[in-house]
Structures are given as C-alpha cells and as structure tokens.
Design a protein around this motif. Structure first.
Motif, PDB file in Angstrom:
ATOM      1  N   MET A   1       0.845  -1.190   0.000  1.00 34.92           N
ATOM      2  CA  MET A   1       0.000   0.000   0.000  1.00 34.92           C
ATOM      3  C   MET A   1       0.883   1.244   0.000  1.00 34.92           C
ATOM      4  SD  MET A   1      -2.925  -1.073   2.812  1.00 34.92           S
ATOM      5  CE  MET A   1      -4.037   0.288   2.473  1.00 34.92           C
ATOM      6  N   GLU A   2       0.470   2.261  -0.766  1.00 36.04           N
ATOM      7  CA  GLU A   2       1.144   3.541  -0.731  1.00 36.04           C
ATOM      8  C   GLU A   2       0.443   4.441   0.282  1.00 36.04           C
ATOM      9  OE1 GLU A   2       1.424   5.060  -4.683  1.00 36.04           O
ATOM     10  OE2 GLU A   2       2.881   3.549  -5.303  1.00 36.04           O
ATOM     11  N   ILE A   3       1.036   5.621   0.545  1.00 29.77           N
ATOM     12  CA  ILE A   3       0.524   6.426   1.647  1.00 29.77           C
ATOM     13  C   ILE A   3      -0.896   6.921   1.402  1.00 29.77           C
ATOM     14  CG2 ILE A   3       2.779   7.147   2.473  1.00 29.77           C
ATOM     15  CD1 ILE A   3       2.402   9.789   1.055  1.00 29.77           C
ATOM     16  N   ASP A   4      -1.276   7.143   0.142  1.00 29.64           N
ATOM     17  CA  ASP A   4      -2.649   7.567  -0.133  1.00 29.64           C
ATOM     18  C   ASP A   4      -3.652   6.470   0.173  1.00 29.64           C
ATOM     19  OD1 ASP A   4      -2.420  10.191  -0.763  1.00 29.64           O
ATOM     20  OD2 ASP A   4      -3.126  10.020  -2.819  1.00 29.64           O
ATOM     21  N   GLU A   5      -3.184   5.230   0.256  1.00 30.80           N
ATOM     22  CA  GLU A   5      -4.042   4.112   0.633  1.00 30.80           C
ATOM     23  C   GLU A   5      -3.897   3.808   2.124  1.00 30.80           C
ATOM     24  OE1 GLU A   5      -3.824   1.282  -3.263  1.00 30.80           O
ATOM     25  OE2 GLU A   5      -1.929   1.615  -2.212  1.00 30.80           O
ATOM     26  N   LEU A   6      -2.646   3.803   2.613  1.00 31.82           N
ATOM     27  CA  LEU A   6      -2.371   3.385   3.994  1.00 31.82           C
ATOM     28  C   LEU A   6      -2.801   4.433   5.013  1.00 31.82           C
ATOM     29  CD1 LEU A   6      -1.006   1.335   5.914  1.00 31.82           C
ATOM     30  CD2 LEU A   6       1.122   2.616   5.579  1.00 31.82           C
ATOM     31  N   PHE A   7      -2.412   5.690   4.814  1.00 31.36           N
ATOM     32  CA  PHE A   7      -2.654   6.698   5.832  1.00 31.36           C
ATOM     33  C   PHE A   7      -4.133   6.947   6.117  1.00 31.36           C
ATOM     34  CE2 PHE A   7       1.591   9.226   5.988  1.00 31.36           C
ATOM     35  CZ  PHE A   7       2.250   8.049   6.317  1.00 31.36           C
ATOM     36  N   PRO A   8      -5.001   7.046   5.098  1.00 30.79           N
ATOM     37  CA  PRO A   8      -6.421   7.255   5.427  1.00 30.79           C
ATOM     38  C   PRO A   8      -7.008   6.127   6.267  1.00 30.79           C
ATOM     39  CG  PRO A   8      -6.013   7.795   3.133  1.00 30.79           C
ATOM     40  CD  PRO A   8      -4.766   7.150   3.638  1.00 30.79           C
ATOM     41  N   VAL A   9      -6.564   4.898   6.006  1.00 35.87           N
ATOM     42  CA  VAL A   9      -7.059   3.767   6.814  1.00 35.87           C
ATOM     43  C   VAL A   9      -6.556   3.899   8.243  1.00 35.87           C
ATOM     44  CG1 VAL A   9      -7.094   1.254   7.062  1.00 35.87           C
ATOM     45  CG2 VAL A   9      -7.118   2.270   4.785  1.00 35.87           C
ATOM     46  N   ALA A  10      -5.247   4.154   8.382  1.00 34.65           N
ATOM     47  CA  ALA A  10      -4.659   4.269   9.718  1.00 34.65           C
ATOM     48  C   ALA A  10      -5.279   5.429  10.492  1.00 34.65           C
ATOM     49  CB  ALA A  10      -3.146   4.453   9.592  1.00 34.65           C
ATOM     50  N   GLU A  11      -5.495   6.545   9.831  1.00 37.45           N
ATOM     51  CA  GLU A  11      -6.033   7.721  10.522  1.00 37.45           C
ATOM     52  C   GLU A  11      -7.514   7.551  10.863  1.00 37.45           C
ATOM     53  OE1 GLU A  11      -4.915  10.870   7.914  1.00 37.45           O
ATOM     54  OE2 GLU A  11      -2.914  11.039   8.802  1.00 37.45           O
ATOM     55  N   THR A  12      -8.241   6.804  10.034  1.00 39.15           N
ATOM     56  CA  THR A  12      -9.642   6.523  10.372  1.00 39.15           C
ATOM     57  C   THR A  12      -9.711   5.628  11.598  1.00 39.15           C
ATOM     58  OG1 THR A  12     -10.330   6.768   8.061  1.00 39.15           O
ATOM     59  CG2 THR A  12     -11.808   5.541   9.512  1.00 39.15           C
ATOM     60  N   LEU A  13      -8.814   4.663  11.696  1.00 38.69           N
ATOM     61  CA  LEU A  13      -8.756   3.824  12.897  1.00 38.69           C
ATOM     62  C   LEU A  13      -8.420   4.669  14.115  1.00 38.69           C
ATOM     63  CD1 LEU A  13      -6.926   0.614  11.588  1.00 38.69           C
ATOM     64  CD2 LEU A  13      -9.363   0.912  12.070  1.00 38.69           C
ATOM     65  N   GLN A  14      -7.560   5.667  13.924  1.00 38.46           N
ATOM     66  CA  GLN A  14      -7.244   6.549  15.042  1.00 38.46           C
ATOM     67  C   GLN A  14      -8.446   7.419  15.407  1.00 38.46           C
ATOM     68  OE1 GLN A  14      -3.395   8.457  16.293  1.00 38.46           O
ATOM     69  NE2 GLN A  14      -4.148  10.061  14.949  1.00 38.46           N
ATOM     70  N   LEU A  15      -9.137   7.947  14.402  1.00 37.30           N
ATOM     71  CA  LEU A  15     -10.325   8.752  14.657  1.00 37.30           C
ATOM     72  C   LEU A  15     -11.355   7.972  15.468  1.00 37.30           C
ATOM     73  CD1 LEU A  15     -12.165  11.269  14.002  1.00 37.30           C
ATOM     74  CD2 LEU A  15     -12.919   9.967  12.005  1.00 37.30           C
ATOM     75  N   LEU A  16     -11.513   6.687  15.119  1.00 40.73           N
ATOM     76  CA  LEU A  16     -12.498   5.832  15.787  1.00 40.73           C
ATOM     77  C   LEU A  16     -11.975   5.227  17.085  1.00 40.73           C
ATOM     78  CD1 LEU A  16     -13.886   4.044  12.607  1.00 40.73           C
ATOM     79  CD2 LEU A  16     -15.095   5.710  14.026  1.00 40.73           C
ATOM     80  N   ARG A  17     -10.757   5.603  17.469  1.00 40.63           N
ATOM     81  CA  ARG A  17     -10.113   5.137  18.723  1.00 40.63           C
ATOM     82  C   ARG A  17      -9.840   3.637  18.722  1.00 40.63           C
ATOM     83  NH1 ARG A  17     -11.314  10.066  18.557  1.00 40.63           N
ATOM     84  NH2 ARG A  17     -11.440  11.376  20.432  1.00 40.63           N
ATOM     85  N   PHE A  18      -9.644   3.060  17.539  1.00 38.39           N
ATOM     86  CA  PHE A  18      -9.232   1.670  17.466  1.00 38.39           C
ATOM     87  C   PHE A  18      -7.713   1.543  17.361  1.00 38.39           C
ATOM     88  CE2 PHE A  18     -13.631   0.955  15.671  1.00 38.39           C
ATOM     89  CZ  PHE A  18     -14.091   0.248  16.773  1.00 38.39           C
TER      90      PHE A  18
END
Length: 445
Positions: A323-340
C-alpha cells in the motif's frame, strides 16, 4: 534553434531560481459556489536549476493544485508566482507537464502525438520532424513511431507522454504522479530510465517538480522533498536528499530517510491537537475518506497478528500490504479517529478497543463499531439523532449533504456522506435506501 534533447544537464549543484512561489493561498469552492475552506495555506517554495524537487503528501494536501499554480494554469487566491524573475499571469511557455493518465490522442500515432506540441507552436515541418524523432529515440521508443496508443503497453504510453513533454524544449518538467498508473515493475523501469537521462544530461530541462504520494519514490528520485500537511496544505517539512545516484533502497541511510518521513507525516503539528484534527473541518463538517469497513477490519487484524502483535512500523506495514501512503494513511487515521488505534512517530498501535475488536465475532464487532462511530464521528451522531427525533424516523440524504457543502467541496461532501452511510450500515445505526436517498431507523426492505 538548438537541438533541445542534447542540451547540457546533469546532477550538479542547484543553481539560480527558476520558479518562486510566495505565500500562496487557494480555496475550495463550496456546493453553493462560495469560497470554502483553504486547500493551500501560506505555501512558499523555490525551484532552482539542476534539481528534482518532490511534493509529497496525502490526498487533500493540495499537491496537484500547487502544480497547476506553478504551471500558470490556475491563479491562486493570494500570493505571487514568478518565473525567471517575471510575474506569472497565465500558462508558462517554458513548462511542460506529464500527467498520471497517459492523455494521448488515440487516433494519432506515437510520432503524431509527440509532434503535436511543436505543430501547435508552428515549428517548421522539418524541424518538428527532427525534434520529434530525437525525443522518441531518447525516451526509448525507436521503432514504434507509427504505432497507435492501443498497441502500446501502459509503460510505453507513458514514455510517449514524456517524449511529448520533452520535445517542446521546456525549462521545467512538471510530473503529476506519472508512475502511479503503472504496475510496480514497469514503474521502476521508467523511473530508472528517467533518472539515467537526467544524470547523464540527455534531457533539455533545467528542473523537475514532481507530485508523488510514494515515499520511497520521493527518496529515490529527489534532491529535495517538500512534505505537505493536509487540510489545508502547508509545507510541514523540507528534506534534503544528498544520497548519490543510483540510490539503493536497502541502504541504511535510504531506509532512515524513509522512516523519518513516515514519522513526520504521522505526527500531530500541535501536541494538544485532537485526533479529529487529522481530518478537515470540525464537528459535522469533518471531511472523511471513503474506506470500507472490510478494509478497516482487515487492517486491525493485520496489526493484531504475527509479526506485529498490536504494534506495526508503518513502512514495514506498507511493504507487507503493498500500500502507498494515499491508501495506507487514510485507513490508519480513520482507525485513530475511531479510537481503534493510535499513530505515533511512524508507528501504528492498536488501542484496547482495537485489540478487543480483533478478537470479536462479527455481531460483537458491529456493535462495538457502531458505538465508536456514534461517539467519535459527529455526522453519524447527527443523522441518528435526527432520525430518532422525527415521528417518521426518516430523513432525506440531501438534508445532510447540503449541510456538508457549507464546509467543503461537492466531491468531498459526497465522499464524506457515502462513508458515513457505509459505516452506519455496518454498525447498524441506521438504514439507507439508495433509490429514494432516504435514511431510516428500519431496514427499507
């Protein structure tokens, strides 16, 4: 006129300024046509002779917008652009661009596609022919002059794009993610060939400014990397890359630079900033990426499993998942937003809730996800509250879409609403009927 392809160039020290941008500001347009939030905020940069500069950032950081401003195709809301010391008021004659899509005319041959820019400039026929053939030769397409785009592979089509850009003898080559539409091996070959031409002085250009969301690509190619933060786009860091060409991805210095950039791109600009600050807007006006719940669940499972056991180095995770950052970072940051999960210094670590999610069965996962969605995504809470308040327990999607469009562009508003629809369905917070565009508390079927 001199032969543009044989003009001297090389990997020498950066020289005089070619393009200077000062205090650039640009805005989105909202759905009502009014000035919306900033895309770019107080961005200044200087592009000098004999250097490759990379604009590295995620979606929403304004990379492509900045590239259009550099080319003169777009006027900024405020700030100044100068080319060779002169103010830029429109498209710059000494700039050529290579796009992510191949942007070739399918009814024209390779030769005709390459020659097209020279014909537009009314170059003499024989000169245009000579320069087009030279460009085709330099870019490695000899023998394919009479081929049509449909006969070429993706890599060869992009080579036509490069030849078409070089043949007009530009001072600056702008590249907007030129390798992202290619498979991994083809992209690597084209990068290497382009760098060889640059280092050997076989291209006419003085400078290259490239947009990328691939961290390793930026370190591999660039002399300087400008890391843009998102929402709005600002230059968060400038990194000089002094490694000699050809660069080795396995070199410890190369890996250290990659790790450093991952850490920069995952740190919060303000230590007191909330997790929501990673996304544009506040409250209901928070812009959200379009990510499926399967992707979110899969990322949690990947981090929970061997060899990470709950904490993963982002570069290693990107490599293992391809995965490149445009794919990886939104997933990682959404997990952070949701406190997972929590992002810190280039690592991602599952929270206790994320660890529990990984061990749960499907129904338990859906319940936990719904609870976190209500707690941490204001739009989801707003939709649920409206549905509960109304006697009919229904609401039209347009009601929420119009509210979002007061905070962001039409495209971002639609993406945000679509994400909350999908996440809310998974968490069983509400139902949504695509045909009637209606939210409800009951399954419309």
């Amino acid at each position: 006129m001199s032969d543009p392809i044989s003009a001297p160039q090389g990997a020498t020290a950066a020289g005089a300024p070619v393009i200077v941008l000062e205090n650039i500001v640009q805005h989105y347009r909202t759905g009502s046509g009014e000035t919306g939030p900033r895309i770019l905020d107080d961005v200044s940069l200087t592009l000098r002779e004999n250097e490759i500069v990379g604009l590295l950032g995620r979606s929403g950081s304004g990379k492509s917008t900045l590239l259009r401003i550099v080319s003169g195709l777009t006027r900024p809301a405020s700030g100044s652009v100068a080319y060779l010391g002169q103010p830029v008021e429109g498209p710059i004659d000494g700039v050529a661009m290579v796009f992510q899509s191949f942007a070739l005319f399918p009814w024209l041959t390779v030769f005709d596609n390459v020659e097209l820019g020279l014909r537009a400039k009314k170059a003499p026929r024989e000169e245009a022919r000579r320069r087009a053939l030279k460009a085709i030769d330099v870019i490695g397409l000899d023998g394919f002059e009479s081929a049509f785009p449909k006969e070429l592979s993706g890599g060869m089509r992009q080579r036509v794009g490069f030849a078409r850009a070089l043949v007009v003898d530009p001072n600056i080559l702008l590249m907007d993610e030129p390798f992202s539409a290619l498979d991994v091996l083809t992209a690597e070959t084209l990068r290497t060939d382009l760098l060889d031409l640059w280092v050997e002085g076989r291209m006419p250009i003085k400078s290259i400014l490239m947009v990328t969301h691939n961290i390793e690509e930026a370190v591999l190619m660039c002399d300087r990397i400008l890391v843009l933060s998102s929402n709005p786009g600002r230059i968060a860091a400038e990194i000089a890359v002094s490694l000699p060409h050809p660069r080795n991805r396995l070199d410890p210095e190369f890996r250290q630079l990659v790790d450093r950039i991952y850490a920069l791109m995952t740190q919060r600009p303000d230590p007191t900033a909330t997790r929501e600050g990673l996304f544009a807007g506040l409250g209901v006006g928070m812009s959200l990426p379009h990510i499926s719940t399967n992707t979110l669940a899969g990322m949690i499972e990947e981090i929970a499993a061997d060899p990470y056991f709950g904490k993963a180095d982002l570069p290693a995770l990107a490599d293992s998942l391809q995965m490149e950052i445009d794919e990886l970072f939104p997933v990682a940051e959404t997990l952070q937003l949701l406190r997972f999960a929590e992002l810190e210094e280039g690592d991602i670590k599952l929270s206790p809730a994320g660890t529990r999610f990984a061990d749960m069965e499907t129904d338990e996962r859906k319940k936990l996800f719904g609870e976190h969605l209500l707690a941490f995504v204001p739009l989801a809470g707003r939709i649920r509250a409206v549905l509960e308040e109304r006697p009919s327990h229904t609401a039209r999607a347009a009601r929420f879409l119009e509210e979002l469009e007061d905070h962001m562009s039409d495209d971002y508003a639609e993406t945000t609403l679509r994400s909350v629809v999908n996440w809310g369905r998974y968490g069983e917070l509400f139902a949504y009927d695509e045909n009637s565009e209606l939210f409800s508390l009951e399954n419309p079927q």
